[in-house]
Design a protein around this motif. Sequence first.
Motif, PDB file in Angstrom:
ATOM      1  N   ALA A 123      11.618  10.330  -0.528  1.00  0.00           N
ATOM      2  CA  ALA A 123      10.227  10.681  -0.250  1.00  0.00           C
ATOM      3  C   ALA A 123       9.318   9.456  -0.335  1.00  0.00           C
ATOM      4  CB  ALA A 123       9.753  11.762  -1.218  1.00  0.00           C
ATOM      5  N   LEU A 124       9.588   8.557  -1.273  1.00  0.00           N
ATOM      6  CA  LEU A 124       8.793   7.341  -1.388  1.00  0.00           C
ATOM      7  C   LEU A 124       8.980   6.448  -0.167  1.00  0.00           C
ATOM      8  CD1 LEU A 124       9.489   6.611  -5.154  1.00  0.00           C
ATOM      9  CD2 LEU A 124       7.251   7.167  -4.170  1.00  0.00           C
ATOM     10  N   LEU A 125      10.222   6.366   0.336  1.00  0.00           N
ATOM     11  CA  LEU A 125      10.465   5.567   1.538  1.00  0.00           C
ATOM     12  C   LEU A 125       9.811   6.203   2.755  1.00  0.00           C
ATOM     13  CD1 LEU A 125      11.880   3.091   2.747  1.00  0.00           C
ATOM     14  CD2 LEU A 125      13.879   4.558   3.153  1.00  0.00           C
ATOM     15  N   GLY A 130       3.373   0.627  -7.596  1.00  0.00           N
ATOM     16  CA  GLY A 130       3.031   1.430  -6.432  1.00  0.00           C
ATOM     17  C   GLY A 130       4.227   2.183  -5.883  1.00  0.00           C
ATOM     18  N   SER A 131       3.982   2.963  -4.837  1.00  0.00           N
ATOM     19  CA  SER A 131       5.033   3.839  -4.308  1.00  0.00           C
ATOM     20  C   SER A 131       6.225   3.047  -3.779  1.00  0.00           C
ATOM     21  CB  SER A 131       4.465   4.749  -3.225  1.00  0.00           C
ATOM     22  OG  SER A 131       3.922   3.998  -2.157  1.00  0.00           O
ATOM     23  N   LEU A 132       5.959   1.921  -3.108  1.00  0.00           N
ATOM     24  CA  LEU A 132       7.076   1.139  -2.584  1.00  0.00           C
ATOM     25  C   LEU A 132       7.866   0.481  -3.710  1.00  0.00           C
ATOM     26  CD1 LEU A 132       8.490   0.325   0.002  1.00  0.00           C
ATOM     27  CD2 LEU A 132       6.944  -1.637   0.169  1.00  0.00           C
ATOM     28  N   ALA A 133       7.173  -0.005  -4.717  1.00  0.00           N
ATOM     29  CA  ALA A 133       7.861  -0.567  -5.879  1.00  0.00           C
ATOM     30  C   ALA A 133       8.711   0.499  -6.570  1.00  0.00           C
ATOM     31  CB  ALA A 133       6.850  -1.158  -6.859  1.00  0.00           C
ATOM     32  N   ALA A 154       3.754  -8.715  -3.634  1.00  0.00           N
ATOM     33  CA  ALA A 154       4.814  -9.454  -2.945  1.00  0.00           C
ATOM     34  C   ALA A 154       5.165  -8.763  -1.637  1.00  0.00           C
ATOM     35  CB  ALA A 154       6.055  -9.545  -3.833  1.00  0.00           C
ATOM     36  N   PHE A 155       5.737  -9.528  -0.731  1.00  0.00           N
ATOM     37  CA  PHE A 155       6.277  -8.941   0.473  1.00  0.00           C
ATOM     38  C   PHE A 155       7.545  -8.159   0.144  1.00  0.00           C
ATOM     39  CE2 PHE A 155       4.274 -12.598   2.943  1.00  0.00           C
ATOM     40  CZ  PHE A 155       3.264 -11.802   3.460  1.00  0.00           C
ATOM     41  N   ALA A 156       7.735  -7.056   0.848  1.00  0.00           N
ATOM     42  CA  ALA A 156       9.011  -6.343   0.826  1.00  0.00           C
ATOM     43  C   ALA A 156       9.646  -6.522   2.215  1.00  0.00           C
ATOM     44  CB  ALA A 156       8.788  -4.883   0.474  1.00  0.00           C
ATOM     45  N   ALA A 157      10.386  -5.549   2.670  1.00  0.00           N
ATOM     46  CA  ALA A 157      11.101  -5.699   3.940  1.00  0.00           C
ATOM     47  C   ALA A 157      10.144  -5.694   5.126  1.00  0.00           C
ATOM     48  CB  ALA A 157      12.113  -4.577   4.109  1.00  0.00           C
ATOM     49  N   CYS A 158      10.581  -6.336   6.192  1.00  0.00           N
ATOM     50  CA  CYS A 158       9.971  -6.177   7.507  1.00  0.00           C
ATOM     51  C   CYS A 158      10.793  -5.140   8.264  1.00  0.00           C
ATOM     52  CB  CYS A 158       9.991  -7.500   8.256  1.00  0.00           C
ATOM     53  SG  CYS A 158       9.492  -7.384   9.982  1.00  0.00           S
ATOM     54  N   THR A 159      10.162  -4.056   8.682  1.00  0.00           N
ATOM     55  CA  THR A 159      10.868  -3.065   9.482  1.00  0.00           C
ATOM     56  C   THR A 159      10.744  -3.416  10.958  1.00  0.00           C
ATOM     57  OG1 THR A 159      10.541  -1.302   7.859  1.00  0.00           O
ATOM     58  CG2 THR A 159      11.037  -0.633  10.117  1.00  0.00           C
ATOM     59  N   VAL A 160      11.879  -3.675  11.581  1.00  0.00           N
ATOM     60  CA  VAL A 160      11.940  -3.989  13.007  1.00  0.00           C
ATOM     61  C   VAL A 160      12.249  -2.696  13.757  1.00  0.00           C
ATOM     62  CG1 VAL A 160      13.090  -5.328  14.808  1.00  0.00           C
ATOM     63  CG2 VAL A 160      12.734  -6.331  12.516  1.00  0.00           C
ATOM     64  N   SER A 161      11.387  -2.342  14.672  1.00  0.00           N
ATOM     65  CA  SER A 161      11.568  -1.144  15.511  1.00  0.00           C
ATOM     66  C   SER A 161      11.851  -1.609  16.933  1.00  0.00           C
ATOM     67  CB  SER A 161      10.324  -0.264  15.490  1.00  0.00           C
ATOM     68  OG  SER A 161       9.991   0.099  14.168  1.00  0.00           O
ATOM     69  N   ALA A 162      12.922  -1.104  17.519  1.00  0.00           N
ATOM     70  CA  ALA A 162      13.276  -1.464  18.890  1.00  0.00           C
ATOM     71  C   ALA A 162      13.655  -0.205  19.642  1.00  0.00           C
ATOM     72  CB  ALA A 162      14.418  -2.466  18.920  1.00  0.00           C
ATOM     73  N   TRP A 163      13.233  -0.140  20.892  1.00  0.00           N
ATOM     74  CA  TRP A 163      13.508   1.068  21.662  1.00  0.00           C
ATOM     75  C   TRP A 163      13.721   0.733  23.133  1.00  0.00           C
ATOM     76  CZ3 TRP A 163       8.962  -0.255  19.311  1.00  0.00           C
ATOM     77  CH2 TRP A 163       7.846  -0.446  20.118  1.00  0.00           C
TER      78      TRP A 163
END
Length: 262
Positions: A18-20, A205-208, A247-256
């Motif tokens: 749910a957090l993700l 926070g939620s992502l942490a 801090a930075f977390a992941a970069c989500t790459v979306s491709a379609w």
Amino acid sequence: MTDYALTNAWQDARQRLALLEAQLDPATRRHLLAAGVGAGWHCLEVGAGGGSIAHWLCQVVGPSGRVVATDIDTCIAGLDAPPALELLTHDLTREPLPAGAFDLVHARWLLHHLPDLDAVIERLIGALKPGGLLLIEEPDFYPVTAGHAGAPPLYARFMDALTCSVVAATGRDCYWARGLPAMLASHHLRDVQAAAEVAMLRGGGSLARFYRLSAQQARARVLAGGHLSAAEYDAALDLLDDPALWAFAACTVSAWGRRKVS
């Protein structure tokens, strides 16, 4: 997929997912709506996890549409699911998908757990109708180790150890998703496009909390890798709780792209 580190059967898996979802769903919905997903579409959500996108798609496609959600364990995706949602227990690495059946196939934060990406992508494309849309979203953790100011070195070491340990069985790491658009193009999809979004994490926070839960679930596996001591691991978990951490977390790459029409 026999060596999955973050199984849905874990006691806190629903909270972790749910957090993700709270972090990723807004961008996923934007991409899908921009692509025209709407009433009457037949949609396949592969690796549905907590099920939030599959549930949302049921609303978007309406009674004239169809949504199938797959996972190796659909127990969480099935919770509070719309009656129209079809759940399929399925291992993408071993089992076929219905051929040519869907207007949309979507997979998010799934492929980095799987071996043989080219075979997996071919299987996803094979489930599309001619002209159907494939959207894949994957994390690339390059921002974490890019040497940004302010984050303690332990944070980068911890995140690298966590992510690499979770996907170790694939023989890869979590630094490949920047190549996803070219990968889709190499599979002869047409109109390939891409976007990327870097997440900013604050301690507490939620992502942490998502990464903290992931680390709790994968603790034994990560420590067995020998990259961090138990004391360092616990210090990193405390760091994720500290509101002073930015801090930075992941970069989500979306491709379609779309399957060619013969």
